[in-house]
Write an enzyme that holds these catalytic residues in place. Structure first.
Site, PDB file in Angstrom:
ATOM      1  CB  CYS A  16      -0.900  -0.047   1.234  1.00 49.89           C
ATOM      2  SG  CYS A  16      -2.317   1.041   1.195  1.00 49.89           S
ATOM      3  N   GLY A  52      -3.679  -1.379   9.093  1.00 53.69           N
ATOM      4  CA  GLY A  52      -3.100  -1.521   7.774  1.00 53.69           C
ATOM      5  C   GLY A  52      -3.596  -0.448   6.829  1.00 53.69           C
ATOM      6  CB  CYS A  53      -3.733  -0.390   3.143  1.00 53.64           C
ATOM      7  SG  CYS A  53      -4.234   0.686   1.788  1.00 53.64           S
ATOM      8  CG  PHE A  54      -6.259   4.899   4.539  1.00 49.93           C
ATOM      9  CD1 PHE A  54      -5.824   4.671   3.247  1.00 49.93           C
ATOM     10  CD2 PHE A  54      -5.928   6.121   5.131  1.00 49.93           C
ATOM     11  CE1 PHE A  54      -5.081   5.617   2.544  1.00 49.93           C
ATOM     12  CE2 PHE A  54      -5.187   7.081   4.434  1.00 49.93           C
ATOM     13  CZ  PHE A  54      -4.766   6.824   3.132  1.00 49.93           C
ATOM     14  CB  CYS A  56      -7.800  -3.035   3.356  1.00 53.86           C
ATOM     15  SG  CYS A  56      -6.523  -3.420   2.146  1.00 53.86           S
TER      16      CYS A  56
END
Length: 220
Positions: A16, A52-54, A56
């Site tokens: 990401c 984690g990646c926003f 997702c």
């Protein structure tokens, strides 16, 4: 920056973001601060999570019944007005996070916490999936003592299913900074992006398989 147009055959080399920092950077003054409580608006309350990646996390919470909207942004750090480029260095202390705007008469804060722990690898330290670094660390925020106790209760129940300790930091909420416009609804708007295809959508589908009873009927 995130890689937008990278061939699938080198997907394992991407994530990401790419300026990963390896150490958790939450400052003591953040961890020990008094929580800030966000007032409800028109009956809708707000909750804050990072895992984690926003891209997702936004897609996951937007599929939950009772959630009106999810906003991608930054939280947990010590700098003002963080940008994507600055937060991606790991030096701001901020993690990619989401603001979940929800109807508490439809979905409870406790259920949102269960979604949080159940939609990630809760034992992964300082990242999630291929996204490694403090800007992707898992943070869960409480706004009052009741929310803190709810988080601790769910954490205790979840921990029974794992041999490793759960990695998420439980922090008093301070402030949420909204991310740049192009990050909002990113998964919906960029379905052909290799990262979305290989990471976001599989993670969303795993969540939907695990929590079928709380999904919106129109959840994609």
């Amino acid at each position: 920056m995130k890689h937008f147009f990278i061939p699938t055959f080198i997907f394992l080399l991407i994530s990401c973001g790419n300026n990963a920092q390896q150490k958790t950077v939450t400052k003591p003054e953040i961890a020990n601060a008094d929580p800030v409580e966000v007032e409800a608006e028109d009956g809708f309350e707000k909750a804050y999570f990072a895992s984690g990646c926003f891209w997702c996390v936004e897609a996951i919470y937007e599929s939950v019944e009772g959630v009106k909207e999810v906003v991608s942004g930054y939280a947990g750090g010590h700098t003002k007005n963080p940008t994507y480029e600055k937060s991606n260095t790991g030096k701001t202390g901020h993690a990619e996070a989401v603001e979940v705007i929800y109807n508490p008469n439809v979905v409870s804060f406790e259920t949102l916490v269960e979604v949080y722990y159940g939609s990630q690898d809760p034992t992964q330290v300082n990242g999630q999936g291929p996204d490694i670094g403090s800007q992707y660390r898992s943070l869960i925020f409480f706004q009052n003592e009741q929310q803190k106790q709810t988080i601790e209760k769910v954490k205790k129940d979840v921990a029974k299913n794992y041999k490793k300790p759960l990695a998420a930091e439980i922090l008093p909420f301070q402030k949420f900074w909204k991310a740049e416009a192009y990050h909002q609804n990113y998964e919906k708007n960029n379905l052909n992006n290799p990262y979305i295809q290989k990471v976001s959508i599989p993670r969303l589908n795993r969540f939907k398989d695990k929590f079928p009873d709380i999904l919106k009927k129109e959840a994609h």
